[in-house]
Design a protein around this motif. Structure first.
Motif, mmCIF file in Angstrom:
data_model
loop_
_atom_site.group_PDB
_atom_site.id
_atom_site.type_symbol
_atom_site.label_atom_id
_atom_site.label_comp_id
_atom_site.label_asym_id
_atom_site.label_seq_id
_atom_site.Cartn_x
_atom_site.Cartn_y
_atom_site.Cartn_z
ATOM 1 N N HIS A 1 21.848 -24.621 5.493
ATOM 2 C CA HIS A 1 21.896 -23.349 5.412
ATOM 3 C C HIS A 1 23.220 -22.675 5.528
ATOM 4 O O HIS A 1 23.722 -21.938 5.022
ATOM 5 C CB HIS A 1 20.364 -23.310 6.693
ATOM 6 C CG HIS A 1 19.473 -23.438 6.003
ATOM 7 N ND1 HIS A 1 18.913 -23.118 5.346
ATOM 8 C CD2 HIS A 1 18.891 -24.608 7.130
ATOM 9 C CE1 HIS A 1 17.251 -23.546 5.021
ATOM 10 N NE2 HIS A 1 17.611 -24.278 5.752
ATOM 11 N N VAL A 2 23.837 -23.324 6.955
ATOM 12 C CA VAL A 2 24.946 -22.530 6.847
ATOM 13 C C VAL A 2 26.126 -23.592 5.499
ATOM 14 O O VAL A 2 26.650 -21.538 5.788
ATOM 15 C CB VAL A 2 26.141 -23.764 8.322
ATOM 16 C CG1 VAL A 2 27.090 -22.912 8.254
ATOM 17 C CG2 VAL A 2 25.040 -23.441 9.366
ATOM 18 N N GLU A 3 26.658 -24.282 4.955
ATOM 19 C CA GLU A 3 27.357 -23.966 4.159
ATOM 20 C C GLU A 3 27.076 -24.205 2.180
ATOM 21 O O GLU A 3 27.828 -23.821 1.682
ATOM 22 C CB GLU A 3 28.184 -25.547 4.061
ATOM 23 C CG GLU A 3 28.577 -25.825 5.652
ATOM 24 C CD GLU A 3 29.099 -27.726 5.716
ATOM 25 O OE1 GLU A 3 29.377 -27.865 4.972
ATOM 26 O OE2 GLU A 3 28.819 -27.330 7.055
ATOM 27 N N PHE A 4 26.293 -24.765 1.702
ATOM 28 C CA PHE A 4 25.290 -24.647 0.789
ATOM 29 C C PHE A 4 25.106 -23.727 -0.078
ATOM 30 O O PHE A 4 24.657 -23.633 -0.934
ATOM 31 C CB PHE A 4 25.108 -26.359 0.839
ATOM 32 C CG PHE A 4 25.749 -27.136 0.601
ATOM 33 C CD1 PHE A 4 27.252 -26.965 0.335
ATOM 34 C CD2 PHE A 4 25.562 -28.322 2.076
ATOM 35 C CE1 PHE A 4 28.163 -28.617 0.839
ATOM 36 C CE2 PHE A 4 26.517 -29.139 2.632
ATOM 37 C CZ PHE A 4 28.160 -29.362 1.916
ATOM 38 N N TYR A 5 23.356 -23.192 0.223
ATOM 39 C CA TYR A 5 22.360 -22.726 -0.226
ATOM 40 C C TYR A 5 22.331 -21.061 -0.196
ATOM 41 O O TYR A 5 22.682 -21.034 0.881
ATOM 42 C CB TYR A 5 21.135 -23.681 0.029
ATOM 43 C CG TYR A 5 21.056 -24.671 0.006
ATOM 44 C CD1 TYR A 5 20.976 -25.061 -1.022
ATOM 45 C CD2 TYR A 5 20.572 -25.723 1.409
ATOM 46 C CE1 TYR A 5 21.391 -27.285 -1.763
ATOM 47 C CE2 TYR A 5 21.155 -27.138 0.906
ATOM 48 C CZ TYR A 5 20.187 -27.194 -0.538
ATOM 49 O OH TYR A 5 20.259 -28.927 -0.614
ATOM 50 N N ALA A 6 22.521 -20.220 -1.501
ATOM 51 C CA ALA A 6 22.353 -19.405 -1.419
ATOM 52 C C ALA A 6 20.954 -18.600 -1.068
ATOM 53 O O ALA A 6 20.644 -18.262 -0.551
ATOM 54 C CB ALA A 6 22.890 -19.033 -2.515
ATOM 55 N N SER A 7 20.264 -19.460 -1.653
ATOM 56 C CA SER A 7 18.649 -19.633 -1.462
ATOM 57 C C SER A 7 17.692 -19.925 -2.032
ATOM 58 O O SER A 7 18.198 -21.580 -2.759
ATOM 59 C CB SER A 7 18.382 -18.008 -2.824
ATOM 60 O OG SER A 7 18.314 -17.892 -4.243
#
Length: 106
Positions: A81-87
Motif C-alpha cells: 500500500h505504501v510503496e507499490f500499488y496505485a490501485s
C-alpha cells in the motif's frame, strides 16, 4: 474442492515503484505462502487489454486465515500500500459447487 477459498487479485503498480524490489518481495512471499499447510496454488493471467489477474487457491478458510494473519505477510501488505500499488482490488471467494474435471474418451 468444496470449501476451497479463491482470492482474485488485480493490483496495479504505481509509476516509479521499484520493480526489482517488488519482485524480490513477491518471491519471498511466494516462498512463505507455499510452505503453509493448505496453500494450493497461485497463478497469474494477462488479458489482451493488459489487465492482469492473479488467482490464489487455499484448501480452507483456516488456511487462508493463516496466510492473511502471518506477520511477514501483514508487513508485505503494508509495504504494498505504501510503496507499490496505485490501485487494485482483492475478492475473497468460497467454492460452493464444483463440476468436473471432465475427461473426453474416444
Amino acid at each position: 474442492m468444496l470449501g476451497e477459498m479463491i482470492v482474485i487479485g488485480d493490483l496495479k503498480l504505481r509509476d516509479g515503484a521499484s520493480g526489482d524490489e517488488y519482485d524480490r518481495l513477491g518471491e519471498r512471499m511466494y516462498g512463505l505462502v507455499s510452505s503453509l499447510p493448505g496453500f494450493l496454488s497461485v497463478k497469474s493471467f494477462k488479458a489482451d487489454d493488459g489487465e492482469e489477474i492473479t488467482l490464489f487457491r487455499f484448501a480452507s478458510e483456516e488456511s487462508l486465515e493463516r496466510w492473511r494473519t502471518h506477520p511477514d505477510h501483514i508487513e508485505a501488505m503494508r509495504r504494498g500500500h505504501v510503496e507499490f500499488y496505485a490501485s487494485g482490488f482483492l475478492q475473497i471467494c468460497k467454492v460452493v459447487r464444483e463440476v468436473g474435471p471432465f475427461k473426453h474418451s474416444d
